[in-house]
Design a protein around this motif. Structure first.
Motif, PDB file in Angstrom:
ATOM      1  N   TYR A  80     -11.502 -38.093 -45.029  1.00 44.41           N
ATOM      2  CA  TYR A  80     -11.343 -37.669 -43.626  1.00 44.41           C
ATOM      3  C   TYR A  80     -10.464 -38.654 -42.857  1.00 44.41           C
ATOM      4  O   TYR A  80     -10.630 -39.882 -42.933  1.00 44.41           O
ATOM      5  CB  TYR A  80     -12.710 -37.574 -42.957  1.00 44.41           C
ATOM      6  CG  TYR A  80     -12.658 -37.397 -41.459  1.00 44.41           C
ATOM      7  CD1 TYR A  80     -12.302 -36.184 -40.897  1.00 44.41           C
ATOM      8  CD2 TYR A  80     -12.943 -38.469 -40.610  1.00 44.41           C
ATOM      9  CE1 TYR A  80     -12.241 -36.025 -39.530  1.00 44.41           C
ATOM     10  CE2 TYR A  80     -12.888 -38.315 -39.245  1.00 44.41           C
ATOM     11  CZ  TYR A  80     -12.528 -37.097 -38.696  1.00 44.41           C
ATOM     12  OH  TYR A  80     -12.465 -36.944 -37.341  1.00 44.41           O
ATOM     13  N   ASP A  81      -9.537 -38.074 -42.090  1.00 47.50           N
ATOM     14  CA  ASP A  81      -8.664 -38.856 -41.211  1.00 47.50           C
ATOM     15  C   ASP A  81      -8.654 -38.191 -39.847  1.00 47.50           C
ATOM     16  O   ASP A  81      -8.323 -37.003 -39.722  1.00 47.50           O
ATOM     17  CB  ASP A  81      -7.244 -38.924 -41.784  1.00 47.50           C
ATOM     18  CG  ASP A  81      -6.345 -39.834 -40.966  1.00 47.50           C
ATOM     19  OD1 ASP A  81      -6.833 -40.448 -39.991  1.00 47.50           O
ATOM     20  OD2 ASP A  81      -5.142 -39.924 -41.282  1.00 47.50           O
ATOM     21  N   TYR A  82      -9.024 -38.961 -38.840  1.00 40.47           N
ATOM     22  CA  TYR A  82      -9.128 -38.402 -37.494  1.00 40.47           C
ATOM     23  C   TYR A  82      -7.806 -37.829 -37.010  1.00 40.47           C
ATOM     24  O   TYR A  82      -7.781 -36.839 -36.264  1.00 40.47           O
ATOM     25  CB  TYR A  82      -9.613 -39.496 -36.539  1.00 40.47           C
ATOM     26  CG  TYR A  82      -9.655 -39.076 -35.085  1.00 40.47           C
ATOM     27  CD1 TYR A  82     -10.706 -38.298 -34.595  1.00 40.47           C
ATOM     28  CD2 TYR A  82      -8.638 -39.453 -34.207  1.00 40.47           C
ATOM     29  CE1 TYR A  82     -10.740 -37.904 -33.267  1.00 40.47           C
ATOM     30  CE2 TYR A  82      -8.674 -39.066 -32.873  1.00 40.47           C
ATOM     31  CZ  TYR A  82      -9.712 -38.289 -32.414  1.00 40.47           C
ATOM     32  OH  TYR A  82      -9.747 -37.901 -31.096  1.00 40.47           O
ATOM     33  N   HIS A  83      -6.703 -38.405 -37.419  1.00 41.87           N
ATOM     34  CA  HIS A  83      -5.404 -38.017 -36.888  1.00 41.87           C
ATOM     35  C   HIS A  83      -4.853 -36.751 -37.529  1.00 41.87           C
ATOM     36  O   HIS A  83      -4.001 -36.078 -36.943  1.00 41.87           O
ATOM     37  CB  HIS A  83      -4.400 -39.167 -37.068  1.00 41.87           C
ATOM     38  CG  HIS A  83      -4.772 -40.382 -36.295  1.00 41.87           C
ATOM     39  ND1 HIS A  83      -5.600 -41.375 -36.789  1.00 41.87           N
ATOM     40  CD2 HIS A  83      -4.427 -40.790 -35.038  1.00 41.87           C
ATOM     41  CE1 HIS A  83      -5.752 -42.331 -35.899  1.00 41.87           C
ATOM     42  NE2 HIS A  83      -5.044 -42.008 -34.817  1.00 41.87           N
ATOM     43  N   THR A  84      -5.290 -36.412 -38.741  1.00 41.05           N
ATOM     44  CA  THR A  84      -4.701 -35.274 -39.444  1.00 41.05           C
ATOM     45  C   THR A  84      -5.717 -34.195 -39.833  1.00 41.05           C
ATOM     46  O   THR A  84      -5.317 -33.070 -40.162  1.00 41.05           O
ATOM     47  CB  THR A  84      -4.010 -35.756 -40.728  1.00 41.05           C
ATOM     48  OG1 THR A  84      -4.961 -36.428 -41.567  1.00 41.05           O
ATOM     49  CG2 THR A  84      -2.868 -36.718 -40.404  1.00 41.05           C
ATOM     50  N   SER A  85      -6.997 -34.489 -39.795  1.00 45.67           N
ATOM     51  CA  SER A  85      -8.006 -33.548 -40.280  1.00 45.67           C
ATOM     52  C   SER A  85      -8.536 -32.674 -39.140  1.00 45.67           C
ATOM     53  O   SER A  85      -8.691 -33.138 -37.996  1.00 45.67           O
ATOM     54  CB  SER A  85      -9.162 -34.294 -40.936  1.00 45.67           C
ATOM     55  OG  SER A  85     -10.160 -33.387 -41.339  1.00 45.67           O
ATOM     56  N   SER A  86      -8.830 -31.404 -39.468  1.00 47.37           N
ATOM     57  CA  SER A  86      -9.467 -30.474 -38.526  1.00 47.37           C
ATOM     58  C   SER A  86     -10.947 -30.304 -38.817  1.00 47.37           C
ATOM     59  O   SER A  86     -11.606 -29.470 -38.184  1.00 47.37           O
ATOM     60  CB  SER A  86      -8.779 -29.103 -38.584  1.00 47.37           C
ATOM     61  OG  SER A  86      -7.425 -29.210 -38.283  1.00 47.37           O
ATOM     62  N   PHE A  87     -11.460 -31.080 -39.748  1.00 48.02           N
ATOM     63  CA  PHE A  87     -12.864 -30.963 -40.125  1.00 48.02           C
ATOM     64  C   PHE A  87     -13.784 -31.301 -38.952  1.00 48.02           C
ATOM     65  O   PHE A  87     -14.864 -30.716 -38.799  1.00 48.02           O
ATOM     66  CB  PHE A  87     -13.144 -31.876 -41.317  1.00 48.02           C
ATOM     67  CG  PHE A  87     -14.576 -31.864 -41.770  1.00 48.02           C
ATOM     68  CD1 PHE A  87     -15.185 -30.686 -42.206  1.00 48.02           C
ATOM     69  CD2 PHE A  87     -15.327 -33.032 -41.748  1.00 48.02           C
ATOM     70  CE1 PHE A  87     -16.509 -30.683 -42.624  1.00 48.02           C
ATOM     71  CE2 PHE A  87     -16.650 -33.019 -42.150  1.00 48.02           C
ATOM     72  CZ  PHE A  87     -17.240 -31.854 -42.593  1.00 48.02           C
ATOM     73  N   ASP A  88     -13.381 -32.223 -38.091  1.00 44.57           N
ATOM     74  CA  ASP A  88     -14.223 -32.614 -36.964  1.00 44.57           C
ATOM     75  C   ASP A  88     -14.318 -31.482 -35.925  1.00 44.57           C
ATOM     76  O   ASP A  88     -15.330 -31.369 -35.230  1.00 44.57           O
ATOM     77  CB  ASP A  88     -13.701 -33.896 -36.315  1.00 44.57           C
ATOM     78  CG  ASP A  88     -12.197 -33.856 -36.097  1.00 44.57           C
ATOM     79  OD1 ASP A  88     -11.592 -32.771 -36.240  1.00 44.57           O
ATOM     80  OD2 ASP A  88     -11.608 -34.917 -35.794  1.00 44.57           O
ATOM     81  N   ILE A  89     -13.294 -30.638 -35.823  1.00 43.29           N
ATOM     82  CA  ILE A  89     -13.383 -29.487 -34.906  1.00 43.29           C
ATOM     83  C   ILE A  89     -14.425 -28.492 -35.425  1.00 43.29           C
ATOM     84  O   ILE A  89     -15.181 -27.891 -34.640  1.00 43.29           O
ATOM     85  CB  ILE A  89     -12.007 -28.826 -34.742  1.00 43.29           C
ATOM     86  CG1 ILE A  89     -11.026 -29.822 -34.126  1.00 43.29           C
ATOM     87  CG2 ILE A  89     -12.113 -27.580 -33.866  1.00 43.29           C
ATOM     88  CD1 ILE A  89      -9.628 -29.266 -33.927  1.00 43.29           C
ATOM     89  N   PHE A  90     -14.472 -28.313 -36.742  1.00 46.56           N
ATOM     90  CA  PHE A  90     -15.522 -27.471 -37.328  1.00 46.56           C
ATOM     91  C   PHE A  90     -16.904 -28.076 -37.072  1.00 46.56           C
ATOM     92  O   PHE A  90     -17.856 -27.359 -36.723  1.00 46.56           O
ATOM     93  CB  PHE A  90     -15.262 -27.315 -38.829  1.00 46.56           C
ATOM     94  CG  PHE A  90     -16.428 -26.766 -39.587  1.00 46.56           C
ATOM     95  CD1 PHE A  90     -16.764 -25.414 -39.502  1.00 46.56           C
ATOM     96  CD2 PHE A  90     -17.207 -27.601 -40.380  1.00 46.56           C
ATOM     97  CE1 PHE A  90     -17.855 -24.915 -40.199  1.00 46.56           C
ATOM     98  CE2 PHE A  90     -18.297 -27.104 -41.079  1.00 46.56           C
ATOM     99  CZ  PHE A  90     -18.622 -25.761 -40.984  1.00 46.56           C
ATOM    100  N   LEU A  91     -17.030 -29.395 -37.235  1.00 47.35           N
ATOM    101  CA  LEU A  91     -18.315 -30.054 -36.961  1.00 47.35           C
ATOM    102  C   LEU A  91     -18.693 -29.938 -35.487  1.00 47.35           C
ATOM    103  O   LEU A  91     -19.883 -29.864 -35.159  1.00 47.35           O
ATOM    104  CB  LEU A  91     -18.251 -31.529 -37.373  1.00 47.35           C
ATOM    105  CG  LEU A  91     -18.150 -31.815 -38.871  1.00 47.35           C
ATOM    106  CD1 LEU A  91     -18.114 -33.323 -39.114  1.00 47.35           C
ATOM    107  CD2 LEU A  91     -19.329 -31.192 -39.617  1.00 47.35           C
ATOM    108  N   LEU A  92     -17.703 -29.936 -34.609  1.00 45.02           N
ATOM    109  CA  LEU A  92     -17.984 -29.752 -33.183  1.00 45.02           C
ATOM    110  C   LEU A  92     -18.571 -28.375 -32.917  1.00 45.02           C
ATOM    111  O   LEU A  92     -19.500 -28.226 -32.105  1.00 45.02           O
ATOM    112  CB  LEU A  92     -16.695 -29.954 -32.384  1.00 45.02           C
ATOM    113  CG  LEU A  92     -16.816 -29.917 -30.863  1.00 45.02           C
ATOM    114  CD1 LEU A  92     -17.674 -31.069 -30.366  1.00 45.02           C
ATOM    115  CD2 LEU A  92     -15.429 -29.970 -30.220  1.00 45.02           C
ATOM    116  N   ALA A  93     -18.068 -27.337 -33.593  1.00 41.53           N
ATOM    117  CA  ALA A  93     -18.633 -25.992 -33.461  1.00 41.53           C
ATOM    118  C   ALA A  93     -20.055 -25.946 -34.012  1.00 41.53           C
ATOM    119  O   ALA A  93     -20.936 -25.279 -33.443  1.00 41.53           O
ATOM    120  CB  ALA A  93     -17.747 -24.979 -34.184  1.00 41.53           C
ATOM    121  N   VAL A  94     -20.302 -26.647 -35.117  1.00 39.68           N
ATOM    122  CA  VAL A  94     -21.664 -26.726 -35.663  1.00 39.68           C
ATOM    123  C   VAL A  94     -22.595 -27.423 -34.673  1.00 39.68           C
ATOM    124  O   VAL A  94     -23.748 -27.002 -34.478  1.00 39.68           O
ATOM    125  CB  VAL A  94     -21.654 -27.467 -37.021  1.00 39.68           C
ATOM    126  CG1 VAL A  94     -23.077 -27.680 -37.532  1.00 39.68           C
ATOM    127  CG2 VAL A  94     -20.848 -26.685 -38.042  1.00 39.68           C
TER     128      VAL A  94
END
Length: 225
Positions: A80-94
């Motif tokens: 995971y990289d904060y600058h390039t990953s969209s995984f955290d936006i999915f976690l925000l929806a969760v």
């Protein structure tokens, strides 16, 4: 006498009908309250679920566009990289889904503080993500995911604050007004004159009394018995 009795019966009948109607309305409201959640709250919970599923779908489409899903999942989740990953936006929806369903479906909260927390966290995180990350250089999905997530968070706030809570408060006020209107009708009212009547007086010197007077032995036998 007959007119007073009939008016009393009519008033009693009308009162019983009104009591039955009000009791039916109270019972229907209590039956609705016994349901898990109200209709507007159920709609809100469905939209919260739609928020999670829609963001998940967009994220999966983004992974598929970039290449193999397995490879992209490994890069965005395991590396995971904060600058390039969209995984955290999915976690925000969760995060929004978990907090709002727990607060408004499980605990049946009737306050806005939970939606205020999720919306504030979502807005702050997405604004920082857009400013600090490099998502905007990754094509259309770099714009789409943050914007959709931001809009859905505010739609949830609007639904709860302008639809769910006011509608439930209006239903409670209506129920309380029905209870207040039912209470005096349930109490016994003042008794009317038509409810009291005296039996007709016996005719003086009836045939029986005259027979008793003329036959003292019969009268004596009746007194003994």
């Amino acid at each position: 006498m007959d007119s007073r009795c009939s008016s009393s019966v009519d008033s009693t009948g009308v009162g019983s009908i009104n009591n039955a109607l009000l009791s039916a309305r109270v019972d229907s409201y209590e039956a609705a309250e016994k349901k898990c959640i109200s209709d507007v709250r159920r709609t809100f919970c469905l939209f919260v679920t739609f928020d999670l599923l829609f963001i998940s779908l967009l994220w999966i489409i983004e992974l598929n566009v970039k290449g193999s899903i397995e490879k992209q999942l490994e890069e965005e989740v395991l590396h995971y990289d904060y600058h390039t990953s969209s995984f955290d936006i999915f976690l925000l929806a969760v995060f929004r889904f978990a907090v709002l369903i727990l607060a408004y479906a499980v605990c049946k909260l009737r306050h806005w503080w939970a939606i205020a927390i999720t919306t504030a966290v979502s807005c702050a995180f997405l604004i920082a993500k857009v400013i600090l990350s490099q998502l905007l250089s990754q094509g259309a999905f770099g714009y789409l995911l943050p914007i959709i997530s931001f809009v859905l968070a505010w739609i949830e706030t609007w639904l709860l604050d302008f639809k769910v809570l006011p509608q439930e408060a209006e239903d409670e006020n209506r129920y309380q007004s029905i209870i207040d209107a039912t209470a005096p009708l349930m109490c016994p009212g003042p008794l009317s004159d038509g409810q009291f009547y005296s039996p007709p007086e016996s005719v003086a010197d009836s045939d029986e009394d005259l027979d008793d007077k003329h036959d003292p032995e019969k009268g004596l036998i009746q007194q003994v018995t």
